[in-house]
Motif scaffolding. Structure first.
Motif, mmCIF file in Angstrom:
data_model
loop_
_atom_site.group_PDB
_atom_site.id
_atom_site.type_symbol
_atom_site.label_atom_id
_atom_site.label_comp_id
_atom_site.label_asym_id
_atom_site.label_seq_id
_atom_site.Cartn_x
_atom_site.Cartn_y
_atom_site.Cartn_z
ATOM 1 N N ASN A 6 0.746 -1.003 0.002
ATOM 2 C CA ASN A 6 0.047 -0.002 -0.019
ATOM 3 C C ASN A 6 0.681 1.151 -0.018
ATOM 4 N N SER A 7 0.520 2.389 -0.404
ATOM 5 C CA SER A 7 1.131 3.584 -0.371
ATOM 6 C C SER A 7 1.324 4.058 0.881
ATOM 7 N N VAL A 8 2.462 4.749 0.987
ATOM 8 C CA VAL A 8 2.716 5.280 2.403
ATOM 9 C C VAL A 8 2.633 6.672 2.400
ATOM 10 N N ARG A 9 1.974 7.547 3.358
ATOM 11 C CA ARG A 9 1.977 8.713 3.213
ATOM 12 C C ARG A 9 3.135 9.433 4.278
ATOM 13 N N THR A 10 4.013 10.529 3.788
ATOM 14 C CA THR A 10 4.868 10.936 4.491
ATOM 15 C C THR A 10 4.777 12.490 4.377
ATOM 16 N N ASN A 11 4.776 12.986 5.378
ATOM 17 C CA ASN A 11 4.618 14.599 5.437
ATOM 18 C C ASN A 11 3.413 15.223 4.785
ATOM 19 N N GLY A 12 2.380 14.294 4.696
ATOM 20 C CA GLY A 12 1.395 14.689 3.996
ATOM 21 C C GLY A 12 1.200 14.543 2.718
ATOM 22 N N LYS A 13 2.213 13.662 1.822
ATOM 23 C CA LYS A 13 2.345 13.349 0.671
ATOM 24 C C LYS A 13 2.520 11.792 0.284
ATOM 25 N N THR A 14 1.727 11.675 -0.855
ATOM 26 C CA THR A 14 1.587 9.855 -1.137
ATOM 27 C C THR A 14 3.045 9.460 -1.611
ATOM 28 N N MET A 15 3.679 8.635 -1.043
ATOM 29 C CA MET A 15 4.897 8.068 -1.632
ATOM 30 C C MET A 15 4.568 7.013 -2.750
ATOM 31 N N LYS A 16 5.591 6.861 -3.594
ATOM 32 C CA LYS A 16 5.495 6.088 -4.764
ATOM 33 C C LYS A 16 5.255 4.466 -4.226
ATOM 34 N N LYS A 17 4.482 3.738 -4.800
ATOM 35 C CA LYS A 17 4.232 2.441 -4.592
ATOM 36 C C LYS A 17 5.152 1.441 -5.281
ATOM 37 N N LEU A 18 5.843 0.370 -4.548
ATOM 38 C CA LEU A 18 6.766 -0.541 -4.929
ATOM 39 C C LEU A 18 6.047 -1.288 -6.056
ATOM 40 N N GLN A 19 6.315 -1.495 -7.258
ATOM 41 C CA GLN A 19 5.667 -2.454 -7.921
ATOM 42 C C GLN A 19 6.205 -3.590 -8.122
ATOM 43 N N ARG A 20 7.681 -3.976 -8.064
ATOM 44 C CA ARG A 20 8.296 -5.230 -8.030
ATOM 45 C C ARG A 20 9.809 -5.096 -7.916
ATOM 46 N N ILE A 21 10.265 -6.162 -7.563
ATOM 47 C CA ILE A 21 11.651 -6.434 -7.380
ATOM 48 C C ILE A 21 12.241 -7.216 -8.606
ATOM 49 N N HIS A 22 13.265 -6.820 -9.135
ATOM 50 C CA HIS A 22 13.678 -7.455 -10.444
ATOM 51 C C HIS A 22 15.222 -7.813 -10.254
ATOM 52 N N GLN A 23 15.596 -8.943 -10.746
ATOM 53 C CA GLN A 23 16.972 -9.365 -10.710
ATOM 54 C C GLN A 23 17.282 -10.284 -11.762
ATOM 55 N N ASN A 24 18.414 -9.970 -12.562
ATOM 56 C CA ASN A 24 19.091 -10.621 -13.537
ATOM 57 C C ASN A 24 20.493 -11.120 -13.214
ATOM 58 N N THR A 25 20.604 -12.272 -12.839
ATOM 59 C CA THR A 25 21.790 -12.716 -12.289
ATOM 60 C C THR A 25 22.865 -13.495 -13.473
ATOM 61 N N GLU A 26 22.052 -13.416 -14.849
ATOM 62 C CA GLU A 26 23.314 -13.743 -15.771
ATOM 63 C C GLU A 26 24.347 -12.618 -16.407
ATOM 64 N N MET A 27 25.427 -13.431 -16.223
ATOM 65 C CA MET A 27 26.750 -12.340 -16.481
ATOM 66 C C MET A 27 27.256 -12.787 -17.767
ATOM 67 N N HIS A 28 27.655 -11.679 -18.655
ATOM 68 C CA HIS A 28 28.425 -11.862 -19.777
ATOM 69 C C HIS A 28 29.492 -10.780 -19.895
ATOM 70 N N TRP A 29 30.172 -11.018 -20.704
ATOM 71 C CA TRP A 29 31.344 -10.106 -20.969
ATOM 72 C C TRP A 29 31.241 -9.099 -22.252
ATOM 73 N N VAL A 30 31.595 -7.948 -21.998
ATOM 74 C CA VAL A 30 31.305 -6.929 -23.159
ATOM 75 C C VAL A 30 32.826 -6.516 -23.432
ATOM 76 N N GLY A 31 33.273 -6.938 -24.578
ATOM 77 C CA GLY A 31 34.875 -6.985 -24.904
ATOM 78 C C GLY A 31 35.506 -7.891 -24.056
ATOM 79 N N ASN A 32 36.863 -7.545 -23.605
ATOM 80 C CA ASN A 32 37.387 -8.588 -22.662
ATOM 81 C C ASN A 32 37.685 -7.722 -21.409
ATOM 82 N N GLY A 33 36.955 -6.630 -21.115
ATOM 83 C CA GLY A 33 37.216 -5.778 -19.914
ATOM 84 C C GLY A 33 36.169 -5.790 -19.020
ATOM 85 N N PHE A 34 34.957 -5.955 -19.364
ATOM 86 C CA PHE A 34 33.654 -5.744 -18.766
ATOM 87 C C PHE A 34 32.741 -6.911 -18.444
#
Length: 307
Positions: A6-34
């Motif tokens: 549910n939304s939370v109100r702080t100092n009279g203002k409605t805060m943004k609602k969390l939609q979801r948590i996302h994670q991508n755990t797959e790693m790949h190389w960009v070039g040979n340095g990243f």
């Protein structure tokens, strides 16, 4: 996975609602340095996280001392901007607009591809020779159709130029890379309104981060653990851990969060661009015809060359 609250109100203002948590755990190389994880890209979440198209995260990775150049050689971009935030290690950049330079821990490079640019990115010569740990984030930021023909450009934003603001109640610090926080303005020049903040939050501390109503909003947890607070201030089931991307609804005036452990966050908010996103490889335009033209422009040398 998806979390609702549910939304939370702080100092009279409605805060943004969390939609979801996302994670991508797959790693790949960009070039040979990243070695990176593509947290999201323009073919997936980037379509709903406008103006943000892509986010690559290179988690801390040790490199031994060496002699071979490590990185990515000359390649083109058109139609957007790249934002590279260095947390550990050093990078050297060079592009066909004449821009370039070296960035280290705490520095940022902001490159506008605009009408077309060719650039390269490598570990710095010193870092290659000495070895060490590399940690960085690269964010792609979309441009409006009318700005996709803007002249290419480059901004070096050194650590000393980026304001660091103490958070209330000694909760931590916030670095303003782009946008503003309180009375501090970030040094990055942007085409559309956005905030790009580095936030460090101390364990047990809470903070309300004011952000514009209607803006796309998300944060990447670089380290630690952060609870997104609801009406009861309960963190149960609403925790972002290292590597997680917390995505919020656009309605609301900010985020209310608490650190369960010392945490480092990259906070993003931006005015959405309500235009088609058509991307292919290093180009992001508004139509397939424009993508085809981008390839033709590159092949004909219209995006310039590296000396």
């Amino acid at each position: 996975m998806k979390n609702e609250m549910n939304s939370v109100r702080t100092n009279g203002k409605t805060m943004k609602k969390l939609q979801r948590i996302h994670q991508n755990t797959e790693m790949h190389w960009v070039g040979n340095g990243f070695p990176v994880r593509s947290v999201f890209d323009y073919n997936g979440l980037g379509r709903e996280l406008s103006p943000f198209l892509m986010l690559d995260y290179a988690a801390p990775h040790p490199f031994p001392p060496g002699k071979e150049k490590r990185g990515v050689g000359g390649h083109p971009h058109k139609g957007f901007e790249t934002v590279t935030v260095a947390y550990q290690g050093e990078l050297e950049h060079r592009d066909s607009s004449g821009g370039g330079g070296k960035i280290g821990a705490g520095d940022v490079q902001w490159m506008t591809a605009g009408s077309g640019i060719v650039h390269e990115e490598f570990h710095s010569a010193d870092f290659t020779r000495q070895g060490g740990t590399l940690q960085m984030v690269q964010l792609w930021v979309n441009l409006r159709a009318r700005d996709k023909s803007a002249p290419p450009g480059y901004q070096t934003l050194l650590k000393a130029q980026i304001p660091t603001v103490p958070l209330p109640d000694q909760a931590g610090t916030l670095r303003v890379i782009a946008g503003d926080y309180g009375e501090q303005q970030g040094p990055a020049k942007t085409f559309t309104p956005m905030n790009v903040w580095d936030v460090k939050l101390l364990a047990g501390k809470s903070v309300d981060l004011p952000l514009p109503d209607g803006h796309t909003t998300a944060f990447l947890a670089l380290s630690g653990e952060v609870a997104v607070l609801g009406e009861s201030n309960s963190a149960a089931g609403m925790v972002a851990r290292t590597g997680d991307l917390a995505i919020f609804e656009r309605a609301g005036h900010g985020l209310a969060i608490k650190a369960n452990a010392d945490a480092s966050l990259l906070v993003l908010s931006g005015e959405p661009i309500a235009e088609p996103v058509v991307g292919y490889g290093p180009f992001v335009m508004n139509s397939r015809e424009e993508i085809q033209q981008a390839f033709a422009d590159y092949q004909l040398g219209r995006m310039g060359e590296l000396d």
